[in-house]
Design an enzyme around this catalytic site. Structure first.
Site, PDB file in Angstrom:
ATOM      1  N   ASN A 151     -16.372 -14.430  19.092  1.00 19.09           N
ATOM      2  CA  ASN A 151     -17.192 -14.432  17.873  1.00 19.09           C
ATOM      3  C   ASN A 151     -17.477 -13.005  17.435  1.00 19.09           C
ATOM      4  O   ASN A 151     -17.620 -12.092  18.259  1.00 19.09           O
ATOM      5  CB  ASN A 151     -18.462 -15.284  18.024  1.00 19.09           C
ATOM      6  N   ILE A 152     -17.521 -12.841  16.123  1.00 19.62           N
ATOM      7  CA  ILE A 152     -17.710 -11.519  15.515  1.00 19.62           C
ATOM      8  C   ILE A 152     -18.792 -11.665  14.449  1.00 19.62           C
ATOM      9  O   ILE A 152     -18.546 -12.270  13.401  1.00 19.62           O
ATOM     10  CB  ILE A 152     -16.392 -11.010  14.872  1.00 19.62           C
ATOM     11  N   GLU A 153     -19.971 -11.149  14.754  1.00 18.39           N
ATOM     12  CA  GLU A 153     -21.092 -11.324  13.819  1.00 18.39           C
ATOM     13  C   GLU A 153     -21.171 -10.148  12.840  1.00 18.39           C
ATOM     14  O   GLU A 153     -20.393  -9.201  12.923  1.00 18.39           O
ATOM     15  CB  GLU A 153     -22.379 -11.515  14.622  1.00 18.39           C
TER      16      GLU A 153
ATOM     17  N   CYS B 240     -16.639 -17.424  14.125  1.00 15.42           N
ATOM     18  CA  CYS B 240     -16.658 -18.012  15.474  1.00 15.42           C
ATOM     19  C   CYS B 240     -15.403 -17.612  16.260  1.00 15.42           C
ATOM     20  O   CYS B 240     -14.360 -17.302  15.671  1.00 15.42           O
ATOM     21  CB  CYS B 240     -16.682 -19.531  15.390  1.00 15.42           C
TER      22      CYS B 240
ATOM     23  N   GLU C  90     -13.375 -19.546  17.900  1.00 16.05           N
ATOM     24  CA  GLU C  90     -12.235 -20.456  17.670  1.00 16.05           C
ATOM     25  C   GLU C  90     -11.469 -20.080  16.419  1.00 16.05           C
ATOM     26  O   GLU C  90     -10.245 -20.057  16.381  1.00 16.05           O
ATOM     27  CB  GLU C  90     -12.715 -21.909  17.520  1.00 16.05           C
TER      28      GLU C  90
ATOM     29  N   CYS D 207     -15.360 -24.902  12.421  1.00 14.33           N
ATOM     30  CA  CYS D 207     -14.165 -24.700  13.267  1.00 14.33           C
ATOM     31  C   CYS D 207     -13.390 -26.008  13.449  1.00 14.33           C
ATOM     32  O   CYS D 207     -12.162 -25.999  13.476  1.00 14.33           O
ATOM     33  CB  CYS D 207     -14.565 -24.110  14.615  1.00 14.33           C
TER      34      CYS D 207
HETATM   35  N1  THU Z   1     -20.145 -19.657  17.919  1.00 13.45           N
HETATM   36  C1  THU Z   1     -18.820 -19.627  18.219  1.00 13.45           C
HETATM   37  O1  THU Z   1     -18.183 -18.568  18.207  1.00 13.45           O
HETATM   38  N2  THU Z   1     -18.213 -20.804  18.539  1.00 13.45           N
HETATM   39  C2  THU Z   1     -18.857 -21.989  18.688  1.00 13.45           C
HETATM   40  O2  THU Z   1     -18.238 -22.971  19.036  1.00 13.45           O
HETATM   41  C3  THU Z   1     -20.300 -22.072  18.429  1.00 13.45           C
HETATM   42  C4  THU Z   1     -20.943 -20.859  17.871  1.00 13.45           C
HETATM   43  C5  THU Z   1     -20.807 -18.377  17.619  1.00 13.45           C
HETATM   44  C6  THU Z   1     -21.249 -18.161  16.197  1.00 13.45           C
HETATM   45  C7  THU Z   1     -22.357 -17.162  16.385  1.00 13.45           C
HETATM   46  O3  THU Z   1     -21.802 -15.864  16.457  1.00 13.45           O
HETATM   47  C8  THU Z   1     -22.958 -17.512  17.735  1.00 13.45           C
HETATM   48  O4  THU Z   1     -21.978 -18.265  18.417  1.00 13.45           O
HETATM   49  C9  THU Z   1     -24.253 -18.314  17.645  1.00 13.45           C
HETATM   50  O5  THU Z   1     -24.114 -19.408  16.814  1.00 13.45           O
END
Ligand code: THU
Length: 150
Positions: free
Chosen positions: A55-57, A66, A68, A109
């Site tokens: 994940n990259i915020e 996310c 995935e 996703c």
């Molecule tokens: N996130 C994912 O990368 N994949 C998931 O299946 C659930 C949520 C990430 C998004 C965000 O950066 C962090 O987790 C919290 O929601």
């Protein structure tokens, strides 16, 4: 849903274990300064290649991606369009997945997976830190709206 075990699901168990290991490595790169929730994914393509993602915020929040989708978009941008399985591992920063908090793919996703994956044969591996659970996309996104409907 199948709880994978070595005796009954030999090949799938191997596959899931290998993908989980790669997903865990990818999780190390998660950029999540806002949620402090780290996720890694590993996507197996039909040709055997594997793409990982984290994940990259973002400071503006909504551009965040996310794990995935990072993996799927990396694969598609490299010319892959048919996928067999994805593993994901997610938990709060510095923690391991546990039974109380199994990380499953978000709705966005799931929809992105539906674009490229067969909803019955594509396998989604999640873990509670002890077992690996295998879901189909049909189980997680029933009656998906997909490309065949357009
Ligand atoms: N996130 C994912 O990368 N994949 C998931 O299946 C659930 C949520 C990430 C998004 C965000 O950066 C962090 O987790 C919290 O929601």
């Amino acid at each position: 849903m199948i709880i994978l075990n070595a005796e009954e699901n030999g090949a799938l168990y191997e596959e899931a274990g290998q993908l989980m290991k790669i997903a865990k490595e990818a999780r190390e790169n998660a950029y999540m300064p806002y949620s402090h929730f780290a996720v890694g994914a590993a996507l197996l393509c039909e040709d055997g290649s594997i793409y990982s993602g984290c994940n990259i915020e973002n400071a503006a929040y909504s551009p965040g991606n996310c794990a995935e989708r990072t993996a799927v978009f990396k694969a598609v941008s490299e010319g892959r369009r048919r996928f067999q399985a994805i593993a994901l591992v997610g938990a709060a920063e510095g923690k391991e997945p546990d039974k109380e908090a199994v990380c499953t793919p978000c709705g966005v996703c799931r929809q992105v997976m539906a674009e490229f994956c067969d909803t019955e044969s594509f396998r989604i591996y999640v873990t509670d830190g002890e077992n690996i659970y295998s879901y189909t996309l049909n189980e997680l996104l029933p009656m998906a709206f997909g490309p065949e409907q357009l």
